[in-house]
Design a protein around this motif. Structure first.
Motif, PDB file in Angstrom:
ATOM      1  N   ASP A 165       2.251  -8.294   6.089  1.00  0.00           N
ATOM      2  CA  ASP A 165       1.449  -8.461   4.753  1.00  0.00           C
ATOM      3  C   ASP A 165       2.320  -9.131   3.688  1.00  0.00           C
ATOM      4  O   ASP A 165       1.729  -9.899   2.942  1.00  0.00           O
ATOM      5  CB  ASP A 165       0.937  -7.184   4.578  1.00  0.00           C
ATOM      6  CG  ASP A 165      -0.430  -6.905   4.816  1.00  0.00           C
ATOM      7  OD1 ASP A 165      -0.930  -7.668   5.790  1.00  0.00           O
ATOM      8  OD2 ASP A 165      -1.200  -6.100   4.445  1.00  0.00           O
ATOM      9  N   LYS A 168       2.403 -12.698   4.204  1.00  0.00           N
ATOM     10  CA  LYS A 168       1.108 -13.293   3.849  1.00  0.00           C
ATOM     11  C   LYS A 168       1.079 -13.443   2.160  1.00  0.00           C
ATOM     12  O   LYS A 168       0.623 -14.417   1.744  1.00  0.00           O
ATOM     13  CB  LYS A 168      -0.174 -12.742   4.557  1.00  0.00           C
ATOM     14  CG  LYS A 168      -0.093 -13.014   5.964  1.00  0.00           C
ATOM     15  CD  LYS A 168      -1.206 -12.399   6.607  1.00  0.00           C
ATOM     16  CE  LYS A 168      -1.148 -12.275   8.289  1.00  0.00           C
ATOM     17  NZ  LYS A 168      -2.096 -11.656   8.915  1.00  0.00           N
ATOM     18  N   VAL A 183      -6.065  -9.928  -5.861  1.00  0.00           N
ATOM     19  CA  VAL A 183      -6.045  -8.883  -4.851  1.00  0.00           C
ATOM     20  C   VAL A 183      -4.934  -7.884  -4.838  1.00  0.00           C
ATOM     21  O   VAL A 183      -4.995  -6.977  -3.817  1.00  0.00           O
ATOM     22  CB  VAL A 183      -6.055  -9.518  -3.501  1.00  0.00           C
ATOM     23  CG1 VAL A 183      -7.278 -10.349  -3.131  1.00  0.00           C
ATOM     24  CG2 VAL A 183      -4.746 -10.438  -3.235  1.00  0.00           C
ATOM     25  N   GLY A 184      -4.455  -7.592  -5.800  1.00  0.00           N
ATOM     26  CA  GLY A 184      -3.363  -6.748  -6.146  1.00  0.00           C
ATOM     27  C   GLY A 184      -1.889  -7.048  -5.743  1.00  0.00           C
ATOM     28  O   GLY A 184      -1.065  -6.042  -5.651  1.00  0.00           O
ATOM     29  N   ILE A 185      -1.627  -8.265  -5.342  1.00  0.00           N
ATOM     30  CA  ILE A 185      -0.358  -8.574  -5.041  1.00  0.00           C
ATOM     31  C   ILE A 185       0.611  -8.700  -6.362  1.00  0.00           C
ATOM     32  O   ILE A 185      -0.131  -9.277  -7.358  1.00  0.00           O
ATOM     33  CB  ILE A 185      -0.112  -9.983  -4.420  1.00  0.00           C
ATOM     34  CG1 ILE A 185      -1.026  -9.967  -3.093  1.00  0.00           C
ATOM     35  CG2 ILE A 185       1.149 -10.476  -4.220  1.00  0.00           C
ATOM     36  CD1 ILE A 185      -1.096 -11.228  -2.397  1.00  0.00           C
TER      37      ILE A 185
ATOM     38  N   GLU B  99      -7.332 -14.226   7.547  1.00  0.00           N
ATOM     39  CA  GLU B  99      -6.083 -13.964   6.692  1.00  0.00           C
ATOM     40  C   GLU B  99      -6.476 -13.697   5.274  1.00  0.00           C
ATOM     41  O   GLU B  99      -6.057 -12.647   4.556  1.00  0.00           O
ATOM     42  CB  GLU B  99      -5.128 -14.918   6.739  1.00  0.00           C
ATOM     43  CG  GLU B  99      -4.215 -14.947   7.906  1.00  0.00           C
ATOM     44  CD  GLU B  99      -3.119 -16.225   8.184  1.00  0.00           C
ATOM     45  OE1 GLU B  99      -2.255 -15.730   8.504  1.00  0.00           O
ATOM     46  OE2 GLU B  99      -3.760 -17.188   7.771  1.00  0.00           O
ATOM     47  N   GLU B 102      -8.211 -10.324   5.050  1.00  0.00           N
ATOM     48  CA  GLU B 102      -7.190  -9.200   5.311  1.00  0.00           C
ATOM     49  C   GLU B 102      -6.513  -9.037   3.991  1.00  0.00           C
ATOM     50  O   GLU B 102      -6.013  -7.938   3.579  1.00  0.00           O
ATOM     51  CB  GLU B 102      -6.158  -9.474   6.443  1.00  0.00           C
ATOM     52  CG  GLU B 102      -6.955  -9.274   7.622  1.00  0.00           C
ATOM     53  CD  GLU B 102      -6.350  -9.842   8.972  1.00  0.00           C
ATOM     54  OE1 GLU B 102      -6.780  -9.768  10.242  1.00  0.00           O
ATOM     55  OE2 GLU B 102      -5.191 -10.477   8.760  1.00  0.00           O
ATOM     56  N   LEU B 103      -5.983 -10.278   3.212  1.00  0.00           N
ATOM     57  CA  LEU B 103      -5.116 -10.043   2.116  1.00  0.00           C
ATOM     58  C   LEU B 103      -6.176  -9.283   1.134  1.00  0.00           C
ATOM     59  O   LEU B 103      -5.800  -8.747  -0.035  1.00  0.00           O
ATOM     60  CB  LEU B 103      -4.742 -11.398   1.498  1.00  0.00           C
ATOM     61  CG  LEU B 103      -3.509 -11.614   2.193  1.00  0.00           C
ATOM     62  CD1 LEU B 103      -3.204 -13.084   1.560  1.00  0.00           C
ATOM     63  CD2 LEU B 103      -2.354 -10.629   1.875  1.00  0.00           C
ATOM     64  N   PHE B 106      -4.975  -5.875   0.614  1.00  0.00           N
ATOM     65  CA  PHE B 106      -3.634  -5.585   0.312  1.00  0.00           C
ATOM     66  C   PHE B 106      -3.077  -4.516  -0.481  1.00  0.00           C
ATOM     67  O   PHE B 106      -2.268  -3.927  -0.063  1.00  0.00           O
ATOM     68  CB  PHE B 106      -2.843  -7.078  -0.327  1.00  0.00           C
ATOM     69  CG  PHE B 106      -1.570  -6.958  -0.623  1.00  0.00           C
ATOM     70  CD1 PHE B 106      -0.768  -7.556   0.449  1.00  0.00           C
ATOM     71  CD2 PHE B 106      -1.057  -6.738  -1.627  1.00  0.00           C
ATOM     72  CE1 PHE B 106       0.719  -7.428   0.468  1.00  0.00           C
ATOM     73  CE2 PHE B 106       0.384  -6.582  -1.912  1.00  0.00           C
ATOM     74  CZ  PHE B 106       1.308  -7.147  -0.926  1.00  0.00           C
TER      75      PHE B 106
END
Ligand SMILES: Nc1ncnc2c1ncn2[C@@H]1O[C@H](COP(=O)(O)OP(=O)(O)OP(=O)(O)O)[C@@H](O)[C@H]1O
Ligand SMILES: [Mg+2]
Lengths: 289, 237
Positions: A165, A168, A183-185, B99, B102-103, B106
């Motif tokens: 993760d 990615k 997405v919270g990254i 992918e 899936e992210l 996260f």
């Protein structure tokens, strides 16, 4: 003309040198691809890591062992420098980041100069003059080891970027910062992780380079010039491009040394460089504009 | 309304010296679809970005599930379940469809990743067919499905949709609104920013019109659809 054995030997030697080029270049291209900056402190970090490996050896630890703690230490250092110095000092402006990394490299180099003068130092390791005998060619053991270690690092990096993760998230931030945030990254964290990975790759390169090379406060510069060439050749920001490009440049340098004479080995690099860019301006693996 | 999911009071936000939002109030209750309408450049996207922490809040208060979130960074806001599907999709172009999805989990929903993936594929069978394809090569409509699917992967308590029908053919626009209705029927609260005024009002529980950085007109979807001032507000007259 040279006999095939000699040519093959030159190619193999070129691949061994090229592996270290690839490692140094992967670090540069990864940071460029994700943070969209050219890290001018790249060479200075490599130099600093070589000094770290040098003093670890003075303390009795072989570079192949000390890499196990120098690489993590440089990851942490790279993480901290990006997160708490480069990031805050640049206020999100790309031009500022450039200047901050340039300033950083000047600071590192001058601290090393003040501390260790411009003396050139090298180390002796038991395997320093061992060779691998392939029958028709002897390959120097330290560089065979460097090649093997580079392959391992490349495989680990590949697994990280495609299977985890965090990896990615690194790829996501590289291409789509806003989408990644949503997405919270944590983009600031990922920047620092990427910079840390770059520094760790340089630390590995330093440790495998030291047994067959030397260290002085300017040693990184030579490698970084080649790395810039490799990164542009492979396509800015492309990790596979930097791997293939590094190996290619190593082979080209070795072959042109064979055909044009040792002192003109670098000539071939720039000929290939110009040729590739004429045909593919975005580099071998670069996205078509 | 005795229970609110999202409550915005006196929100001021903008870029540098320019204020875009000048004291905006807004509520979303659980299970509602709240539409935000307004002409181009009034600050609808800025509102969404302020809610998700991407644009800094200058003044005012944002509460989500009772907690103040106006000083939080995007990861913490996502973790709380406020999920923003942005204008322009913002998918990860060189990663595969799967992918990308899936992210979406996260930060939130990771333990149920496999089950949620199955649910998204059930909602968008087209995405399942193209799970291995790189997202940048999807059609515009497919990219929009992917963006929404990626949002659903984070198990939203409130889903913000910023112009989900932008660039879709009329038939797909119909499908998009049907989908919004279905997601809501499953209990999901939605904050919807749209240019398709009548369709948005038809699906919305309540709607607000944004002008000069404030809400100038509010009501149920049906009320606003009847309101002659709507057109005025929209044309800025
Ligand atoms: N990054 C930015 N820097 C400076 N100004 C911005 C920025 N983003 C938006 N703006 C300005 O803020 C105002 C509101 O923009 P916003 O994107 O919120 O409008 P919108 O209501 O979403 O419009 P549309 O319907 O066209 O999407 C516009 O005047 C715009 O030019
Ligand atoms: Mg907008």
């Amino acid at each position: 003309m040279f006999s095939p054995d000699i040519v093959i030997a030159a190619v193999l030697n070129g691949l061994l040198t090229g592996a270290v080029y690839a490692l140094v270049s992967v670090a540069l291209t990864l940071v460029y691809g994700v943070l969209h900056i050219i890290n001018f402190a790249h060479g200075a970090i490599l130099t600093a890591a070589m000094f770290a490996a040098f003093f670890a050896h003075q303390a009795g630890i072989d570079p192949l062992l000390s890499v196990l703690f120098i690489a993590p230490a440089f990851f942490a250092l790279g993480y901290a420098v990006q997160r708490w110095i480069i990031g805050p000092a640049s206020h999100g402006d790309d031009r500022n980041i450039l200047l901050v990394t340039l300033g950083l490299s000047i600071v590192i180099e001058n601290v090393l100069l003040a501390a260790f003068r411009s003396d050139t130092r090298s180390i002796d390791v038991p395997y320093g003059f061992s060779v691998v005998d392939l029958g028709f060619v002897f390959l120097p053991m330290p560089r065979v080891i460097a090649f093997g270690v580079t392959c391992v690092v490349a495989a680990l990096l590949w697994a990280l970027l495609t299977r985890t993760d965090t990896g990615k998230a690194i790829r996501a931030v590289a291409k789509e910062k806003l989408g990644a945030s949503l997405v919270g990254i944590d983009v600031t964290h990922i920047y620092a992780v990427t910079f840390g990975i770059g520094a760790a790759c340089l630390a590995v390169a330093a440790c495998v380079l030291l047994p067959s090379y030397y260290v002085n406060p300017r040693v990184g510069t030579a490698y970084v010039l080649v790395a810039f060439t490799v990164v542009v050749l492979g396509g800015m920001g492309s990790v596979p491009g930097a791997m293939i490009g590094g190996l290619l440049i190593g082979v080209v340098e070795s072959l042109s040394g064979l055909y044009f004479g040792e002192s003109l080995g670098q000539l071939g690099i720039f000929l290939i460089f110009i040729l590739v860019l004429l045909v593919r301006p975005t580099g071998l693996f670069g996205a078509r504009a | 309304m005795d229970e609110v999911l999202l409550s915005v009071r006196g929100l001021v936000a903008g870029y540098g010296q320019t204020q875009v939002l000048r004291g905006l109030d807004l509520d979303v209750a659980p299970g509602e679809i709240v539409a935000v309408l307004g002409s181009n450049g009034v600050g609808k996207t800025t509102l969404n970005k302020a809610l998700s922490g991407v644009v800094r809040v200058g003044a005012g208060e944002i509460r989500f599930g009772g907690e103040r979130i106006d000083a939080l960074a995007p990861p913490a806001i996502v973790a709380a379940g406020l999920i923003h599907v942005p204008e322009g999709r913002r998918i990860f172009p060189d990663m595969s469809v799967q992918e990308n999805l899936e992210l979406g989990s996260f930060r939130r929903g990771k333990p149920n990743r496999a089950a949620n993936l199955e649910r998204v594929y059930a909602t968008f069978p087209r995405l399942r067919e193209r799970r291995g394809q790189s997202a940048g090569t999807l059609s515009g409509g497919e990219q929009q499905m992917l963006a929404i699917g990626r949002g659903m992967m984070g198990e939203p308590r409130l889903l913000i949709l910023d112009e989900p029908s932008l660039g879709l053919s009329p038939l797909l626009v119909e499908e998009m609104f049907a989908l919004i209705g279905r997601l809501n029927a499953d209990g999901l609260a939605i904050l919807l920013v749209e240019q398709n005024v009548m369709q948005s009002l038809a699906v919305a529980t309540r709607a607000h019109v944004l002008e000069n950085g404030r809400i100038v007109l509010s009501g149920t979807g049906a009320e606003l659809a009847q309101n002659p001032d709507l057109e005025k507000a929209y044309l800025g007259m």
